[in-house]
Design a protein around this motif. Structure first.
Motif, PDB file in Angstrom:
ATOM      1  N   TYR A 151       6.436  -0.396  15.414  1.00 58.38           N
ATOM      2  CA  TYR A 151       6.213   0.966  15.909  1.00 58.38           C
ATOM      3  C   TYR A 151       4.753   1.370  15.726  1.00 58.38           C
ATOM      4  N   ILE A 152       4.164   1.879  16.809  1.00 52.34           N
ATOM      5  CA  ILE A 152       2.782   2.347  16.782  1.00 52.34           C
ATOM      6  C   ILE A 152       2.801   3.879  16.804  1.00 52.34           C
ATOM      7  N   ASP A 153       2.198   4.499  15.808  1.00 50.52           N
ATOM      8  CA  ASP A 153       2.157   5.960  15.734  1.00 50.52           C
ATOM      9  C   ASP A 153       1.099   6.476  16.705  1.00 50.52           C
TER      10      ASP A 153
ATOM     11  N   ASN B  37       3.861  15.627  21.666  1.00 49.82           N
ATOM     12  CA  ASN B  37       5.318  15.609  21.779  1.00 49.82           C
ATOM     13  C   ASN B  37       5.930  14.491  20.938  1.00 49.82           C
ATOM     14  N   ARG B  38       5.254  14.131  19.856  1.00 54.90           N
ATOM     15  CA  ARG B  38       5.794  13.099  18.969  1.00 54.90           C
ATOM     16  C   ARG B  38       5.423  13.409  17.524  1.00 54.90           C
ATOM     17  N   ARG B  39       6.328  13.060  16.649  1.00 53.34           N
ATOM     18  CA  ARG B  39       6.181  13.358  15.226  1.00 53.34           C
ATOM     19  C   ARG B  39       5.412  12.226  14.534  1.00 53.34           C
ATOM     20  N   PRO B  40       4.379  12.554  13.761  1.00 59.83           N
ATOM     21  CA  PRO B  40       3.627  11.498  13.066  1.00 59.83           C
ATOM     22  C   PRO B  40       4.417  10.925  11.895  1.00 59.83           C
ATOM     23  N   LEU B  41       4.081   9.717  11.526  1.00 57.84           N
ATOM     24  CA  LEU B  41       4.634   9.133  10.309  1.00 57.84           C
ATOM     25  C   LEU B  41       4.147   9.934   9.104  1.00 57.84           C
ATOM     26  N   THR B  42       5.012  10.062   8.112  1.00 58.41           N
ATOM     27  CA  THR B  42       4.645  10.773   6.882  1.00 58.41           C
ATOM     28  C   THR B  42       4.351   9.748   5.795  1.00 58.41           C
ATOM     29  N   ILE B  43       3.168   9.847   5.205  1.00 60.96           N
ATOM     30  CA  ILE B  43       2.723   8.849   4.227  1.00 60.96           C
ATOM     31  C   ILE B  43       2.418   9.516   2.890  1.00 60.96           C
ATOM     32  N   GLU B  44       2.874   8.878   1.831  1.00 56.57           N
ATOM     33  CA  GLU B  44       2.515   9.278   0.473  1.00 56.57           C
ATOM     34  C   GLU B  44       1.829   8.100  -0.214  1.00 56.57           C
ATOM     35  N   HIS B  45       1.059   8.406  -1.232  1.00 54.90           N
ATOM     36  CA  HIS B  45       0.446   7.345  -2.033  1.00 54.90           C
ATOM     37  C   HIS B  45       1.177   7.258  -3.366  1.00 54.90           C
ATOM     38  N   ARG B  46       1.686   6.079  -3.635  1.00 50.88           N
ATOM     39  CA  ARG B  46       2.411   5.841  -4.878  1.00 50.88           C
ATOM     40  C   ARG B  46       1.762   4.669  -5.602  1.00 50.88           C
ATOM     41  N   GLN B  47       1.344   4.925  -6.813  1.00 49.35           N
ATOM     42  CA  GLN B  47       0.641   3.920  -7.614  1.00 49.35           C
ATOM     43  C   GLN B  47      -0.546   3.343  -6.838  1.00 49.35           C
ATOM     44  N   GLY B  48      -1.205   4.240  -6.112  1.00 49.78           N
ATOM     45  CA  GLY B  48      -2.407   3.850  -5.388  1.00 49.78           C
ATOM     46  C   GLY B  48      -2.164   3.163  -4.063  1.00 49.78           C
ATOM     47  N   GLN B  49      -0.883   3.016  -3.662  1.00 45.60           N
ATOM     48  CA  GLN B  49      -0.563   2.328  -2.419  1.00 45.60           C
ATOM     49  C   GLN B  49       0.085   3.298  -1.429  1.00 45.60           C
ATOM     50  N   PRO B  50      -0.282   3.211  -0.140  1.00 44.72           N
ATOM     51  CA  PRO B  50       0.353   4.072   0.857  1.00 44.72           C
ATOM     52  C   PRO B  50       1.792   3.634   1.114  1.00 44.72           C
TER      53      PRO B  50
END
Length: 427
Positions: free
Chosen positions: A361-363, A371-384
């Protein structure tokens, strides 16, 4: 982005392990890449005439020759076709043809076949059908002018004419009303844009009726992009604008059978013929004679394709939607997007035949279309880490798994693709 788990890619969800994705493309000999175009290898723009493609990416596709095909609802040819975009990028149409830079595969939902040299065919399409389609762009322009006059649109004549010309796509096999420029020009006038969507939907219904009166009742259907999936009769459900969301912007008058999931089987049939010398579904098989049902398509694969020769398929798309809605007191997930069904089929062929097919999947939410929802990203232990995909977070039962995702959009994907191509050439 680097590896973080030992699970194979086809068992992951929202993986950012692009290094392993590159290795998969580089090292898999029996490989079939089936890829969408807009938003995947080009940015999403309001006016298709503004699209641009990187020549480095185009050249990279040749490293996967006979292992790479496009599958798009757009077209190869015409003023807004991808061939013209490629010719402008190389600034020499003769060189493009001689060096085989055209992108091979199926366009117009699967009814327009092209080779790398630009040889074109419309398998299963009649002269009468093409003649009916030829007059659709003018009907779209007439409808838009009448709408502008009736609604007293606050646009100067130059802006209005630009919107009309940008909106009527004179595609040979899939004439389209693309409302992106109108959505932008109306600048938040939600009610007027909503009325325009409904007007265009009405025109499409009228065209279907007229086709039936000319003996072409089973020839066409309307593809809404993006959409809310299909209703109980199999018809696509329009996504009417809500708030700032544009909803459905593309109203494509298409040949019946021109659905991407059927195109997967048409491409797989050609791939087998290249490798084995035999067409499992016959040399004349095309999307117009394919079943539309998901399970029927899988059954066709099980019945006719030798599992020992089945390639690892990588499906690549950018348009997958879902929205949970209240329908007659019940919460219902409306799942759509023009890439959903072909990606889902690739996924389930892999699961059925125990091949590690990968859904990619390409965001494309960073493009001009809203008209499209972006991917939601968090950083955990320094990694996305991707914690939410393009669908409605309330939709917890989506049957489609997005194995590998590219939050950085087409630029990030094309960079990985070109790296894989270079590695494949050097094997």
């Amino acid at each position: 982005m680097t590896s973080a788990t030992q699970l194979p890619l086809h068992e992951q969800t929202y993986s950012l392990e692009h290094d392993r994705f590159v290795d998969l493309l580089s090292q898999t000999e029996n490989l079939l890449i089936i890829q969408d175009l807009d938003g995947v290898c080009m940015g999403l723009v309001k006016d298709p005439l503004d699209r641009q493609i990187d020549t480095g990416y185009v050249i990279a596709t040749q490293a996967f020759d006979s292992h790479f095909y496009v599958l798009t609802n757009g077209e190869h040819i015409g003023e807004r076709g991808v061939n013209g975009i490629i010719e402008r990028a190389f600034a020499n149409a003769v060189v493009v043809r001689e060096q085989g830079h055209y992108l091979p595969g199926l366009a117009a939902g699967g009814v327009q076949w092209q080779t790398r040299q630009g040889e074109l065919a419309h398998p299963g399409v009649s002269v009468a059908e093409l003649a009916f389609l030829e007059q659709v762009p003018d009907r779209i322009r007439q409808c838009l002018r009448q709408f502008a006059q009736t609604q007293h649109l606050p646009l100067d004549s130059t802006t209005l004419e630009n919107c009309i010309q940008s909106s009527a796509l004179a595609n040979v096999a899939s004439p389209t009303a693309n409302l992106n420029t109108f959505h932008s020009a109306l600048a938040g006038d939600h009610n007027t844009y909503l009325a325009l969507q409904q007007t265009m939907q009405s025109l499409m219904d009228t065209l279907l009726t007229e086709a039936a009166e000319q003996g072409l009742g089973d020839a066409f259907f309307v593809h809404y992009a993006p959409n809310h999936g299909r209703d109980e009769t199999g018809q696509e459900v329009i996504w009417l604008s809500q708030g700032e969301e544009s909803g459905t912007t593309d109203f494509q008058f298409m040949l019946r059978g021109a659905i991407k999931e059927a195109g997967v089987l048409a491409l797989l049939n050609r791939y087998y013929a290249q490798r084995t010398g035999t067409y499992p579904l016959g040399k004349d098989f095309n999307v117009r004679v394919a079943p539309h049902d998901h399970q029927a398509l899988i059954q066709l694969v099980q019945d006719h394709f030798d599992p020992a020769a089945m390639p690892l398929m990588v499906g690549v798309g950018d348009t997958v939607t879902s929205k949970v809605m209240e329908v007659q007191g019940q919460r219902v997930a409306k799942r759509g997007g023009s890439d959903r069904n072909f990606l889902h089929l690739i996924q389930d062929i892999g699961r059925t035949l125990e091949v590690g097919n990968v859904v990619t999947y390409i965001d494309s939410s960073g493009g001009e279309l809203k008209n499209r929802r972006p991917l939601t990203i968090e950083h955990r232990q320094g990694q996305p880490v991707v914690i939410a995909g393009p669908g409605d977070p309330a939709d917890q039962a989506d049957p489609l798994t997005l194995n590998v995702v590219f939050p950085g959009g087409y630029q990030e994907y094309c960079a990985a693709f070109q790296t894989a191509a270079a590695n494949r050439r050097s094997r």
